[in-house]
Each structure stands twice: as C-alpha cells, then as structure tokens.
Enzyme design. Sequence first.
Site, PDB file in Angstrom:
ATOM      1  N   PHE A 139       0.749  -1.165  -0.057  1.00 30.34           N
ATOM      2  CA  PHE A 139       0.233  -0.017   0.034  1.00 30.34           C
ATOM      3  C   PHE A 139       0.931   1.200   0.113  1.00 30.34           C
ATOM      4  O   PHE A 139       1.707   1.440   0.834  1.00 30.34           O
ATOM      5  CB  PHE A 139      -0.916   0.180   1.099  1.00 30.34           C
ATOM      6  CG  PHE A 139      -1.813   1.060   1.034  1.00 30.34           C
ATOM      7  CD1 PHE A 139      -3.065   1.214   0.407  1.00 30.34           C
ATOM      8  CD2 PHE A 139      -1.500   2.473   1.772  1.00 30.34           C
ATOM      9  CE1 PHE A 139      -3.892   2.154   0.436  1.00 30.34           C
ATOM     10  CE2 PHE A 139      -2.423   3.614   1.911  1.00 30.34           C
ATOM     11  CZ  PHE A 139      -3.591   3.397   1.014  1.00 30.34           C
ATOM     12  N   ASP A 224       9.276   2.565   1.570  1.00 23.29           N
ATOM     13  CA  ASP A 224       8.097   3.307   1.962  1.00 23.29           C
ATOM     14  C   ASP A 224       8.069   2.920   3.502  1.00 23.29           C
ATOM     15  O   ASP A 224       7.415   1.921   3.954  1.00 23.29           O
ATOM     16  CB  ASP A 224       6.931   2.764   1.162  1.00 23.29           C
ATOM     17  CG  ASP A 224       5.711   3.407   1.917  1.00 23.29           C
ATOM     18  OD1 ASP A 224       5.692   4.119   2.918  1.00 23.29           O
ATOM     19  OD2 ASP A 224       4.599   3.518   1.147  1.00 23.29           O
ATOM     20  N   LYS A 253       3.119   9.908   8.793  1.00 23.55           N
ATOM     21  CA  LYS A 253       2.323   9.130   9.995  1.00 23.55           C
ATOM     22  C   LYS A 253       2.901   9.652  11.392  1.00 23.55           C
ATOM     23  O   LYS A 253       2.311  10.907  11.589  1.00 23.55           O
ATOM     24  CB  LYS A 253       2.274   7.633  10.147  1.00 23.55           C
ATOM     25  CG  LYS A 253       1.491   7.112   8.780  1.00 23.55           C
ATOM     26  CD  LYS A 253       0.962   5.710   8.929  1.00 23.55           C
ATOM     27  CE  LYS A 253      -0.003   4.991   7.867  1.00 23.55           C
ATOM     28  NZ  LYS A 253      -1.438   5.411   7.963  1.00 23.55           N
TER      29      LYS A 253
HETATM   30  N1  PLP Z   1       2.135   4.159   2.594  1.00 24.65           N
HETATM   31  C1  PLP Z   1       2.042   3.413   3.574  1.00 24.65           C
HETATM   32  C2  PLP Z   1       3.023   1.943   3.761  1.00 24.65           C
HETATM   33  C3  PLP Z   1       1.029   3.558   4.445  1.00 24.65           C
HETATM   34  O1  PLP Z   1       0.705   2.747   5.323  1.00 24.65           O
HETATM   35  C4  PLP Z   1       0.113   4.828   4.032  1.00 24.65           C
HETATM   36  C5  PLP Z   1      -1.109   4.906   4.811  1.00 24.65           C
HETATM   37  O2  PLP Z   1      -1.540   3.975   5.409  1.00 24.65           O
HETATM   38  C6  PLP Z   1       0.594   5.489   2.890  1.00 24.65           C
HETATM   39  C7  PLP Z   1       1.676   5.115   2.275  1.00 24.65           C
HETATM   40  C8  PLP Z   1      -0.313   6.731   2.382  1.00 24.65           C
HETATM   41  O3  PLP Z   1      -0.268   7.664   3.537  1.00 24.65           O
HETATM   42  P1  PLP Z   1      -1.109   8.760   3.572  1.00 24.65           P
HETATM   43  O4  PLP Z   1      -2.487   8.100   4.046  1.00 24.65           O
HETATM   44  O5  PLP Z   1      -0.758   9.752   4.685  1.00 24.65           O
HETATM   45  O6  PLP Z   1      -1.312   9.518   2.283  1.00 24.65           O
END
Ligand code: PLP
Length: 402
Positions: A139, A224, A253
């Site tokens: 994700f 990520d 986050k």
């Molecule tokens: N990358 C990862 C691993 C995530 O868990 C998330 C959100 O849960 C995101 C990207 C996207 O982050 P945002 O919701 O702050 O755009």
Amino acid sequence: MSNQSLIEEGKQYVMNTYGRLPVVMTSGKGCRVWDADGKEYLDFVAGVAVNGLGHCHPEVTAAIAAQAAKLIHCSNLYWIEPQIKLAHMLCDHSCFDKVFFCNSGAEANEGAIKLARKYAKTFGRGEGSYEVITLLKSFHGRTLATLTATGQDKVKKGFAPLPEGFRYVPINDLPALEAAISDKTCAVMLEPIQGEGGVNLCDFEYLKSVRALCDRLGILLIYDEVQVGLGRTGKLFCYQHAGVEPDIMTIAKALGGGVPIGALLAKDKIAAAFQPGDHATTFGGNPLVTAAGCAAFDIIANKGIVENSAKMGEYLRGKLRALGEKYSCVKDVRGLGLLIGFELDREAGPLASLCMEKGLLLNCATHHTIRLAPPLILKQEEADEAVAIIDEALGELLAKEE
Ligand code: PLP
C-alpha cells in the site's frame, strides 16, 4: 453533542468515502480516547500508527501552541527555521543527507517516484527508465500514481486510466523480481513490513539480495517507511533491522505527533537530481508542522520510545501467542516492535467490533488479520488490559458458535 447527532450532521455534509464506525472521537490523552458520549477506549489503532507518542503529548502540544503564536505559515519561497532543524535531526539519525517535506505519506511516495525517474534520466539508466517495481499486497497511497504503485486491485477500481510505469511482484520472491526488471526499470519500491497488506514481513535475506541486485543494475531502492518508520518496529527506522540502506526513504504518519506531515529522504547523490522548480508544495514543511515534528522526533529518537516499542512489542506478542495456545482460531501472531498482525482462521471483523464494545480499539488490516498498532508509549498494564479484552471477546464469540 452526542455521537448520534454529530453523525447525522456528518452524513449530510461530509463526503461518503470512509466506512466509518459509528462514534465521534472528541478527546484523547496518552493511550486513551473518548467519544462524544463520554465512552472511554484503549486505543490500539493510534490514528493508524500516527499517534506514536499517544494523544496530546504535552511537549508536542506545547511546541504547536508556541509556534502557532509565532509563525504558522510563510511558504517555501523563504527558508523556515523549524524545517531546517527537523531536516538536520532526520539526517543526523539516519543514513540520508537531504529531506523534502510534504503533507502526507502518499505525497512522500509521489515525490519518491518523481525523484527516481528524474535521477534515472539525469544520472542513471537513461531516458527510457521510468518503471517502478512494487510488491503485491503493498500500500503506497491514494493519489493516482501511488494507488497505481499499490499492489492491490481494490484501490484502483473505477479510476482508469491509471498512469503508466508500474509492475508488481510477490513479496520475498527474488526470482520474480529479477524477471520483472528490464531496461525500463528505474526503481524498486517496497515496505520492509507491509502494514495495510496484513503485517507481512520482508525477510532480511531478501532485502539484502534486493539491495545487491539494485546495486548491480544501477536501480534505486526506495523504502516506504510511512507506517513502519519512527520507532514503530522497535528501531528508529525499519531499514536498520536488516542493515540494508535504501537510496530513498519516505516517512509520514508519526513524524508530526499527529499533525499532517510527510517527508522524502535521500542520499546526496540521488537528491541532486532535483533542482529548483522540479518539485514543490505550498504547505509542505511549514513552520507549524515542522515545529511539531521537531518536538515529536526529539522525543521518539532520544527519550526511550524506540526501546519501549521493541520491549512492549515483544511482550505483547508473547501474550497474544499465549492466546493462540488457548484458542485454535488464532492462526498467527507476527510483527516487529509495536506493529503486530493477529491472524485468525476466520473473519476478524466480529472480534474487532466486540473489542470496541468492550472499550478497546482495534483495526482489521485484512479480512482475517487484526493489526495492533498502539502508541509507542504503551505501558505493560495497558498491554495486559488489551489482551484481557481480546481474551474475553474471543471466549464470548467462540461460545456463541457452540
Ligand atoms: N504508505 C504506507 C506504507 C501507508 O501505510 C500509507 C497509509 O496508510 C501510505 C503510504 C499513505 O499515507 P497517507 O494516507 O498519509 O497518504
């Protein structure tokens, strides 16, 4: 106002994009939150891994209040003092040299994809290299590029045409990755632990092999760490577990202690591909959020939070594994630090709902897997309290089946 009256108003005016639970959270302190009807919850969702320091950490709250009285916003046309300080701290505590601030995890990943493409064109594999290989079940966000990068079809439905340049391979499958790489590849992007995908861990040996493969072919490795960074897994950054340094890392986050901030970190050689005008955001790294970030990051990095995450994670997994001995429907307990997957042999939704009734907030990452991501300040008594609620709820659910 009550939960019900606020929700009625919300249904009338707020876009219907979330499958929300029928409560309105109105206050929080430490590992607990309260809803509009005054009900108290132990929070093992923590704003989906945002509230690493719990709710309303006094030092973060004070930093926000002080900065709000001084300068909230001024734009990136000028240098920004707390932005400089936060970038300095992040570089001092990681293997990276330069930081770009944005407002969310998705935006950080957009920036990472842009940087990887620009690097390939400027210093790397050349004009035709633009593809990013990601993992299935990953994700990476909800913007058009990051939902395309995401290795799950459910987030893509209804949004075609999607941007070109993404390929997907299964986690921990090096031959599949090797087979997917071509002259078009500019980067491999992965979560060292997939959070939304159900707390799936990349093997350390796999990560080392991916690094070696990328080095051999001149391909960038992007981590990520939006969910797993900043102490969540018991190290300050998740890349430190396997000792594999990515070229680019994204975080968000927990970075701002609850305020919206994301960041893209890169080594100097890679960051040099971005020149003025290549990438920008109005709000990114503004004085308010970076002042919150300075306060939050200082606490996470220097005040025993990471160590507590490792220790309490170990403790909690032990307690949850003991539940596995008691209830055969518990299939697996996995994770690192305070990111834990609790997998059942059946739908996990009913367990999460019953726990919520009993005052424990949990979230299902997948149909069968509950993700536990409590604040990193968790105390042993709070871990025990949560496990006792899960135990009671599992007992009741199974008794109903008999
Ligand atoms: N990358 C990862 C691993 C995530 O868990 C998330 C959100 O849960 C995101 C990207 C996207 O982050 P945002 O919701 O702050 O755009």
